[in-house]
Motif scaffolding. Structure first.
Motif, PDB file in Angstrom:
ATOM      1  N   UNK A 124       6.730  12.815   6.423  1.00 13.56           N
ATOM      2  CA  UNK A 124       7.081  11.648   5.614  1.00 13.56           C
ATOM      3  C   UNK A 124       6.436  10.388   6.174  1.00 13.56           C
ATOM      4  N   UNK A 125       6.351   9.352   5.341  1.00 12.35           N
ATOM      5  CA  UNK A 125       6.004   8.033   5.854  1.00 12.35           C
ATOM      6  C   UNK A 125       7.170   7.545   6.711  1.00 12.35           C
ATOM      7  N   UNK A 126       6.840   6.919   7.816  1.00  5.90           N
ATOM      8  CA  UNK A 126       7.863   6.412   8.726  1.00  5.90           C
ATOM      9  C   UNK A 126       7.612   4.925   8.972  1.00  5.90           C
ATOM     10  N   UNK A 127       8.692   4.162   9.017  1.00  8.96           N
ATOM     11  CA  UNK A 127       8.556   2.732   9.275  1.00  8.96           C
ATOM     12  C   UNK A 127       8.012   2.505  10.689  1.00  8.96           C
ATOM     13  N   UNK A 128       6.968   1.676  10.816  1.00  8.62           N
ATOM     14  CA  UNK A 128       6.399   1.448  12.144  1.00  8.62           C
ATOM     15  C   UNK A 128       6.499  -0.004  12.611  1.00  8.62           C
ATOM     16  N   UNK A 129       6.760  -0.923  11.676  1.00  7.83           N
ATOM     17  CA  UNK A 129       6.841  -2.329  12.080  1.00  7.83           C
ATOM     18  C   UNK A 129       6.515  -3.226  10.899  1.00  7.83           C
ATOM     19  N   UNK A 130       6.190  -4.458  11.190  1.00  7.00           N
ATOM     20  CA  UNK A 130       5.914  -5.406  10.122  1.00  7.00           C
ATOM     21  C   UNK A 130       4.671  -6.219  10.458  1.00  7.00           C
ATOM     22  N   UNK A 131       4.218  -6.995   9.495  1.00  9.44           N
ATOM     23  CA  UNK A 131       3.101  -7.912   9.736  1.00  9.44           C
ATOM     24  C   UNK A 131       3.106  -8.970   8.641  1.00  9.44           C
ATOM     25  N   UNK A 132       2.300 -10.007   8.833  1.00 14.24           N
ATOM     26  CA  UNK A 132       2.161 -11.051   7.816  1.00 14.24           C
ATOM     27  C   UNK A 132       0.809 -10.904   7.136  1.00 14.24           C
ATOM     28  N   UNK A 133       0.776 -11.108   5.831  1.00 13.41           N
ATOM     29  CA  UNK A 133      -0.489 -11.064   5.096  1.00 13.41           C
ATOM     30  C   UNK A 133      -0.354 -11.921   3.850  1.00 13.41           C
ATOM     31  N   UNK A 134      -1.508 -12.410   3.358  1.00 14.37           N
ATOM     32  CA  UNK A 134      -1.476 -13.270   2.174  1.00 14.37           C
ATOM     33  C   UNK A 134      -1.198 -12.465   0.908  1.00 14.37           C
ATOM     34  N   UNK A 135      -1.715 -11.225   0.845  1.00 11.48           N
ATOM     35  CA  UNK A 135      -1.465 -10.390  -0.332  1.00 11.48           C
ATOM     36  C   UNK A 135      -1.422  -8.910   0.060  1.00 11.48           C
ATOM     37  N   UNK A 136      -1.164  -8.066  -0.945  1.00 14.75           N
ATOM     38  CA  UNK A 136      -0.954  -6.635  -0.678  1.00 14.75           C
ATOM     39  C   UNK A 136      -2.171  -5.991  -0.014  1.00 14.75           C
ATOM     40  N   UNK A 137      -3.364  -6.330  -0.543  1.00 16.50           N
ATOM     41  CA  UNK A 137      -4.580  -5.703  -0.031  1.00 16.50           C
ATOM     42  C   UNK A 137      -4.817  -6.075   1.437  1.00 16.50           C
ATOM     43  N   UNK A 138      -4.600  -7.340   1.748  1.00 17.27           N
ATOM     44  CA  UNK A 138      -4.768  -7.785   3.133  1.00 17.27           C
ATOM     45  C   UNK A 138      -3.718  -7.124   4.031  1.00 17.27           C
ATOM     46  N   UNK A 139      -2.528  -6.925   3.488  1.00 14.11           N
ATOM     47  CA  UNK A 139      -1.468  -6.277   4.273  1.00 14.11           C
ATOM     48  C   UNK A 139      -1.898  -4.858   4.651  1.00 14.11           C
ATOM     49  N   UNK A 140      -2.529  -4.159   3.696  1.00 14.09           N
ATOM     50  CA  UNK A 140      -3.004  -2.796   3.984  1.00 14.09           C
ATOM     51  C   UNK A 140      -4.068  -2.801   5.079  1.00 14.09           C
ATOM     52  N   UNK A 141      -5.011  -3.745   4.965  1.00 12.28           N
ATOM     53  CA  UNK A 141      -6.074  -3.818   5.972  1.00 12.28           C
ATOM     54  C   UNK A 141      -5.511  -4.149   7.352  1.00 12.28           C
ATOM     55  N   UNK A 142      -4.596  -5.119   7.377  1.00 14.61           N
ATOM     56  CA  UNK A 142      -3.995  -5.478   8.661  1.00 14.61           C
ATOM     57  C   UNK A 142      -3.199  -4.305   9.235  1.00 14.61           C
ATOM     58  N   UNK A 143      -2.514  -3.595   8.369  1.00 15.30           N
ATOM     59  CA  UNK A 143      -1.702  -2.454   8.827  1.00 15.30           C
ATOM     60  C   UNK A 143      -2.603  -1.394   9.447  1.00 15.30           C
ATOM     61  N   UNK A 144      -3.765  -1.163   8.811  1.00 14.00           N
ATOM     62  CA  UNK A 144      -4.708  -0.190   9.371  1.00 14.00           C
ATOM     63  C   UNK A 144      -5.164  -0.636  10.761  1.00 14.00           C
ATOM     64  N   UNK A 145      -5.526  -1.923  10.881  1.00 18.59           N
ATOM     65  CA  UNK A 145      -6.039  -2.422  12.161  1.00 18.59           C
ATOM     66  C   UNK A 145      -4.961  -2.452  13.233  1.00 18.59           C
TER      67      UNK A 145
END
Lengths: 118, 310
Positions: free
Chosen positions: A43-64
């Motif tokens: 399953x997907x598991x919660x790993x933490x949080x981050x700040x991003x301006x929009x959904x796409x940036x949130x995905x990129x930041x999450x990957x990094x």
């Protein structure tokens, strides 16, 4: 030096006189919660949080941020404000319906030991 | 369950049973403040901690070393962000924490106020500074505050790479020229005492430790962790072929530990007060990076708003 401890990983830092209350600076990017599927079959598991301006940036930041060492094959991000959560402190009333249903667990049933594969 | 369990009892009970406190749980105000301070300054330390080594990225001696150093510095940024994320679960805001850092109201570890004079310092930071951090951080993986403990588990896994790359870098230099070996020894001489200071003042001078131990946000005292670090480091130094700058350092068979000399706490206090070699430049650099990036943050918000209205 009484206010110093080695807490905080990288070494002793003063604790006394250091403000901990929220200030007036407001974050300009919304908070996202990140969920990672470690590998196929999980399953997907919660790993933490981050700040991003929009959904796409949130995905990129999450990957990094959360998958620098192949920790995931799939990522979900969702705005923290969009999550509806039960509070752990409300554990008793909210989770009560399952608390007294012990018959939902396999160990509730006595099966003779000589019955195989059950 | 019929009796009304008070919030405080519920909190104490959770700690007693060695269960984790989670974000929306009621906690005493002192616990919340202590955790926010601890997590925030740990995060700040990771963020400021990028600078001493970042200093050498453009001058790394090979592409291999440059790639390793880039990955390591990127990890430090990641560790800072895991920790800001954990602090956010207690109601702290990252922008606000950053503001408190660059205005000097919240602190970071004094170890990062020392300069990296040669490339050997990069190796010694990995070996000793990250080694000391690992000693501190491994017990924090069992911190009573769940989000902090989970961040520490991720961080500890990555710190292991940091320490090993540093030690390997030093082994390589020790196999080089006489000049390179001297460089390593000099860097060890510079970082040994500041590394011991990372564990904080002696237990006798740390009355807060008792409360932190009771709340299970601290698992070992400063002196216990310092001793553990010394015991671990001595055999590593002899394998490497360097010595520590302490004439009193020797094995004590009776205690089963190494004895070591007195730490210069005046130097420590002085660096904390802001008089270390790099205090001002570290904060100035962080502030500049934050202010120079303001237009990027604003442009991203404007772009997101524009897309939403389409």
């Amino acid at each position: 030096m009484s206010e110093l401890t080695s807490e905080g990983g990288h070494g002793a830092v003063p604790l006394e006189g250091v403000p901990a209350a929220p200030g007036t600076v407001k974050h300009d990017w919304p908070l996202y919660e990140v969920f990672v599927r470690g590998k196929r079959g999980l399953n997907h598991v919660h790993v933490g949080s981050l700040h991003a301006a929009d959904d796409q940036m949130a995905l990129h930041h999450a990957r990094d941020l959360y998958t620098r060492r192949n920790e995931g094959v799939s990522i979900w991000v969702v705005r923290a404000a969009d999550i509806t959560a039960s509070s752990p402190d409300e554990k008793d009333p909210f989770f009560a319906p399952s608390g007294d249903k012990v018959y939902r667990h396999p160990t509730f049933y006595d099966i003779p030991e000589d019955v195989p594969h059950i | 369950m019929t009796a009304t369990v008070s919030l405080e009892e519920h909190f104490e009970h959770t700690i007693e049973r060695d269960q984790r406190i989670e974000p929306r749980d009621w906690v005493p105000e002192g616990y919340r403040k202590t955790m926010i301070r601890q997590i925030a300054q740990h995060a700040h330390s990771e963020i400021i901690g990028m600078q001493p080594e970042g200093n050498w990225i453009t001058r790394a001696p090979s592409l291999r070393r440059k790639a390793i150093l880039l990955a390591k510095v990127q990890d430090e940024a990641g560790h800072g962000l895991y920790l800001y994320s954990a602090a956010a679960t207690l109601g702290a805001d990252r922008a606000d924490l950053t503001d408190k850092l660059i205005t000097g109201r919240q602190k970071y570890s004094s170890i990062f106020n020392y300069p990296t004079l040669t490339f050997a310092d990069v190796g010694v930071i990995g070996w000793l500074v990250d080694g000391a951090a690992i000693c501190n951080q491994v017990p924090l993986c069992r911190s009573s505050y769940g989000p902090y403990a989970r961040a520490m588990i991720r961080i500890c896994k990555e710190e292991s790479f940091h320490q090993r790359q540093g030690y390997e870098l030093l082994m390589t230099m020790m196999k080089g020229t006489e000049q390179q070996r001297e460089m390593v020894q000099e860097a060890v001489n510079r970082w040994w005492w500041p590394s011991l200071m990372m564990f904080g003042p002696p237990d006798a001078d740390s009355p807060n430790t008792a409360q932190s131990m009771a709340w299970k946000i601290k698992r070992h005292t400063n002196d216990e962790l310092r001793q553990r670090f010394v015991d671990m480091s001595v055999p590593q130094a002899s394998a490497l072929g360097v010595t520590f700058p302490d004439p009193e350092l020797k094995w004590n068979a009776e205690r089963g530990h190494y004895d070591f000399g007195a730490v210069d706490w005046d130097e420590f206090k002085n660096v904390l007060k802001g008089n270390g070699p790099c205090n001002a430049s570290r904060i100035a650099h962080r502030r500049r990076a934050h202010e120079d990036g303001a237009w990027v943050r604003e442009a991203a918000v404007a772009h997101a708003a524009k897309k939403e209205h389409k």
